[in-house]
Design a protein around this motif. Structure first.
Motif, PDB file in Angstrom:
ATOM      1  N   UNK A 282      32.993  44.577  49.267  1.00 43.28           N
ATOM      2  CA  UNK A 282      34.874  44.090  49.820  1.00 43.28           C
ATOM      3  C   UNK A 282      35.233  42.985  48.679  1.00 43.28           C
ATOM      4  N   UNK A 283      36.642  43.178  48.849  1.00 46.52           N
ATOM      5  CA  UNK A 283      37.816  42.485  47.842  1.00 46.52           C
ATOM      6  C   UNK A 283      38.697  41.562  48.520  1.00 46.52           C
ATOM      7  N   UNK A 284      38.556  40.257  47.769  1.00 48.82           N
ATOM      8  CA  UNK A 284      39.994  39.698  48.992  1.00 48.82           C
ATOM      9  C   UNK A 284      40.724  38.972  48.221  1.00 48.82           C
ATOM     10  N   UNK A 285      41.997  38.488  48.543  1.00 54.27           N
ATOM     11  CA  UNK A 285      43.039  38.078  47.603  1.00 54.27           C
ATOM     12  C   UNK A 285      42.655  36.658  46.488  1.00 54.27           C
ATOM     13  N   UNK A 286      42.864  36.812  45.632  1.00 53.61           N
ATOM     14  CA  UNK A 286      42.038  35.993  44.714  1.00 53.61           C
ATOM     15  C   UNK A 286      41.831  34.038  45.076  1.00 53.61           C
ATOM     16  N   UNK A 287      41.273  33.668  45.227  1.00 50.44           N
ATOM     17  CA  UNK A 287      41.277  32.333  44.764  1.00 50.44           C
ATOM     18  C   UNK A 287      41.714  31.148  43.444  1.00 50.44           C
TER      19      UNK A 287
ATOM     20  N   UNK B  21      33.088  28.767  32.808  1.00 49.96           N
ATOM     21  CA  UNK B  21      32.311  27.699  33.273  1.00 49.96           C
ATOM     22  C   UNK B  21      33.013  26.694  34.262  1.00 49.96           C
ATOM     23  N   UNK B  22      34.376  26.303  33.731  1.00 54.99           N
ATOM     24  CA  UNK B  22      35.484  25.806  34.562  1.00 54.99           C
ATOM     25  C   UNK B  22      35.782  26.808  35.553  1.00 54.99           C
ATOM     26  N   UNK B  23      35.544  27.899  35.630  1.00 54.36           N
ATOM     27  CA  UNK B  23      36.622  29.222  36.814  1.00 54.36           C
ATOM     28  C   UNK B  23      35.844  29.006  37.640  1.00 54.36           C
ATOM     29  N   UNK B  24      34.444  29.092  37.210  1.00 55.99           N
ATOM     30  CA  UNK B  24      32.643  29.193  38.102  1.00 55.99           C
ATOM     31  C   UNK B  24      32.745  27.979  39.431  1.00 55.99           C
ATOM     32  N   UNK B  25      33.109  26.604  38.714  1.00 58.42           N
ATOM     33  CA  UNK B  25      32.768  25.822  39.278  1.00 58.42           C
ATOM     34  C   UNK B  25      33.851  25.392  40.196  1.00 58.42           C
ATOM     35  N   UNK B  26      35.173  25.519  39.341  1.00 62.43           N
ATOM     36  CA  UNK B  26      36.246  25.769  40.675  1.00 62.43           C
ATOM     37  C   UNK B  26      36.574  26.135  42.332  1.00 62.43           C
ATOM     38  N   UNK B  27      35.886  27.718  41.794  1.00 59.59           N
ATOM     39  CA  UNK B  27      35.328  28.564  42.869  1.00 59.59           C
ATOM     40  C   UNK B  27      34.680  27.786  43.213  1.00 59.59           C
ATOM     41  N   UNK B  28      32.683  27.474  43.291  1.00 60.73           N
ATOM     42  CA  UNK B  28      32.075  27.458  43.559  1.00 60.73           C
ATOM     43  C   UNK B  28      32.963  25.969  45.006  1.00 60.73           C
ATOM     44  N   UNK B  29      33.354  25.522  44.213  1.00 57.48           N
ATOM     45  CA  UNK B  29      34.446  24.058  45.309  1.00 57.48           C
ATOM     46  C   UNK B  29      34.790  24.148  46.308  1.00 57.48           C
TER      47      UNK B  29
ATOM     48  N   UNK C 296      36.838  35.910  42.942  1.00 59.10           N
ATOM     49  CA  UNK C 296      37.582  35.357  41.484  1.00 59.10           C
ATOM     50  C   UNK C 296      38.892  34.756  41.978  1.00 59.10           C
ATOM     51  N   UNK C 297      39.587  34.803  40.679  1.00 59.16           N
ATOM     52  CA  UNK C 297      41.349  33.867  40.595  1.00 59.16           C
ATOM     53  C   UNK C 297      42.095  35.308  41.033  1.00 59.16           C
ATOM     54  N   UNK C 298      43.011  34.850  41.003  1.00 57.84           N
ATOM     55  CA  UNK C 298      44.122  36.238  40.904  1.00 57.84           C
ATOM     56  C   UNK C 298      44.432  37.372  39.545  1.00 57.84           C
ATOM     57  N   UNK C 299      44.275  37.989  39.552  1.00 60.13           N
ATOM     58  CA  UNK C 299      44.099  39.138  38.454  1.00 60.13           C
ATOM     59  C   UNK C 299      42.902  38.551  37.284  1.00 60.13           C
ATOM     60  N   UNK C 300      41.875  39.008  37.140  1.00 60.41           N
ATOM     61  CA  UNK C 300      41.026  39.057  36.982  1.00 60.41           C
ATOM     62  C   UNK C 300      39.465  39.685  36.821  1.00 60.41           C
ATOM     63  N   UNK C 301      40.471  40.616  37.762  1.00 63.93           N
ATOM     64  CA  UNK C 301      40.157  42.481  37.537  1.00 63.93           C
ATOM     65  C   UNK C 301      39.074  43.256  39.012  1.00 63.93           C
ATOM     66  N   UNK C 302      39.144  41.896  40.072  1.00 62.63           N
ATOM     67  CA  UNK C 302      38.257  42.534  40.958  1.00 62.63           C
ATOM     68  C   UNK C 302      38.767  44.412  41.917  1.00 62.63           C
TER      69      UNK C 302
ATOM     70  N   UNK D 295      47.628  29.100  47.606  1.00 63.64           N
ATOM     71  CA  UNK D 295      47.934  30.140  47.443  1.00 63.64           C
ATOM     72  C   UNK D 295      47.562  31.155  48.515  1.00 63.64           C
ATOM     73  N   UNK D 296      46.743  32.609  48.664  1.00 60.70           N
ATOM     74  CA  UNK D 296      46.820  33.311  50.011  1.00 60.70           C
ATOM     75  C   UNK D 296      44.319  33.294  49.823  1.00 60.70           C
ATOM     76  N   UNK D 297      43.402  33.037  48.833  1.00 58.83           N
ATOM     77  CA  UNK D 297      42.405  33.561  49.375  1.00 58.83           C
ATOM     78  C   UNK D 297      42.002  32.954  50.520  1.00 58.83           C
ATOM     79  N   UNK D 298      42.595  30.873  50.752  1.00 58.51           N
ATOM     80  CA  UNK D 298      41.527  31.036  51.647  1.00 58.51           C
ATOM     81  C   UNK D 298      41.818  31.352  53.143  1.00 58.51           C
ATOM     82  N   UNK D 299      42.730  32.131  53.330  1.00 57.63           N
ATOM     83  CA  UNK D 299      42.898  32.946  54.344  1.00 57.63           C
ATOM     84  C   UNK D 299      42.360  34.005  54.983  1.00 57.63           C
TER      85      UNK D 299
END
Length: 348
Positions: A211-216, A253-261, A165-171, A225-229
């Motif tokens: 597992x939780x990782x930094x937001x993408x 929908x936009x969030x999902x498409x960007x994250x999947x990409x 997920x993006x940063x600060x979405x509640x993960x 950002x930090x997520x890719x690392x």
């Protein structure tokens, strides 16, 4: 401190040299050779231990060596074998050749012990070189040198469910209320700076690891950002849970498409991983009927999109970690997905 990648040179022990020695006893004036063999050098082993969760013990170390074998001595006494070097690493550690990027070892099971570098063989003492034409050999073998290799240790966490997920979405809030993990939680982006693992107890007999990782963020695949690392830490997960925030300016929908990409840019295998979708902060509907209506419209738009791309394998659920609504249902859905995946793997 969380360390998930180190580069280090590993060297096994050298074999001890054989001894050149002759019997010197009062009543044996013509004593023959009695030089002992050198001891073998120590081996290097990797041992997988689930009580270790980071590679911090290797931080700052440029080289590690096993002990050399001791040289042989007279009276046919062999040298002592060099002490082995046992390197303890967490589950999910890969040993990679730093020059070729070849994966040499992959440690994924508790207690797994793998020989990595064999110590050099000890040299033979001069006893072995006595023959009819040479009764007093004055030479012995040197020990064989140990092996040396420059490697990179990479830790990839092993979990059943990976949060995306993006940063600060509640993960972080989610993993803190459903598992034993205690991540830092705050109302600003990138509070999660390192990956976190948590054990989720579903009932008395069933549990799974999350597992939780930094937001993408958009552009993570290009270094933003930090997520890719840390995306490598969800490469081993069986199932992905996308956490989407209805409070963000972007639609679900936009969030999902960007994250999947971004996942697709990082790894085609990760992109094809089975997934579910969680809409977080559902308690926000208390802000008003219009907002609740907007969430419903956004959710329907996302559902329609999933059907368009023929992705009927996913589920969509609304959860409030703060109000603890939907958590039980989410845990049981995830457990069912994991059981199905494990069952399919066993059938292969």
């Amino acid at each position: 401190m969380f360390i998930d990648s180190v580069k280090i040179t590993l060297t096994s022990g050298n074999g001890g040299k054989g001894a050149v020695s002759f019997r010197r006893e009062k009543h044996v004036p013509l004593g023959g050779p009695d030089g002992g063999d050198g001891g073998s050098g120590g081996n290097i082993y990797f041992i997988c231990d689930n009580n270790t969760h980071t590679l911090v013990n290797f931080k700052g170390k440029k080289e590690l060596r096993a002990q050399n074998g001791s040289p042989g001595i007279g009276r046919n006494k062999n040298g002592k074998k060099g002490e082995d070097l046992n390197l303890i690493v967490p589950e999910g550690t890969q040993i990679i050749d730093a020059n070729t990027n070849e994966v040499l070892l992959d440690l994924t099971k508790e207690g797994q012990k793998e020989l990595f570098l064999k110590g050099g063989k000890g040299g033979l003492g001069n006893t072995h070189f006595k023959h009819a034409t040479n009764q007093r050999p004055d030479y012995a073998q040197p020990g064989i040198k140990g092996e040396s290799r420059l490697v990179r240790l990479e830790l990839k966490l092993i979990a059943d469910v990976g949060l995306v997920g993006f940063p600060n979405v509640g993960k972080s809030t989610l993993i803190s209320v459903v598992s034993n993990a205690k991540p830092e939680i705050a109302n600003y982006e990138f509070t999660t700076l390192t990956p976190k693992l948590g054990l989720v107890d579903v009932d008395e007999y069933n549990s799974f690891v999350m597992a939780d990782i930094p937001g993408i963020i958009e552009g993570a695949s290009h270094g933003k950002g930090l997520g890719l690392e840390f995306l490598k830490h969800i490469e081993r997960t069986s199932f992905l849970l996308f956490v989407l925030d209805p409070m963000r300016e972007m639609s679900l929908k936009e969030q999902f498409i960007i994250l999947r990409n971004e996942l697709k840019q990082f790894s085609s295998k990760l992109y094809k991983r089975k997934f579910g979708i969680m809409i977080s902060k559902s308690d926000s509907v208390n802000l008003g009927k219009e907002f609740a209506k907007q969430i419903a419209l956004n959710s329907q738009e996302l559902q329609n999109y999933l059907e368009e791309i023929n992705n009927i394998q996913s589920f969509l659920i609304q959860v409030s970690s703060l109000e603890k609504t939907g958590l039980k249902e989410l845990k049981f859905i995830l457990l069912e997905e994991i059981k199905n995946l494990r069952s399919n793997e066993n059938e292969k």
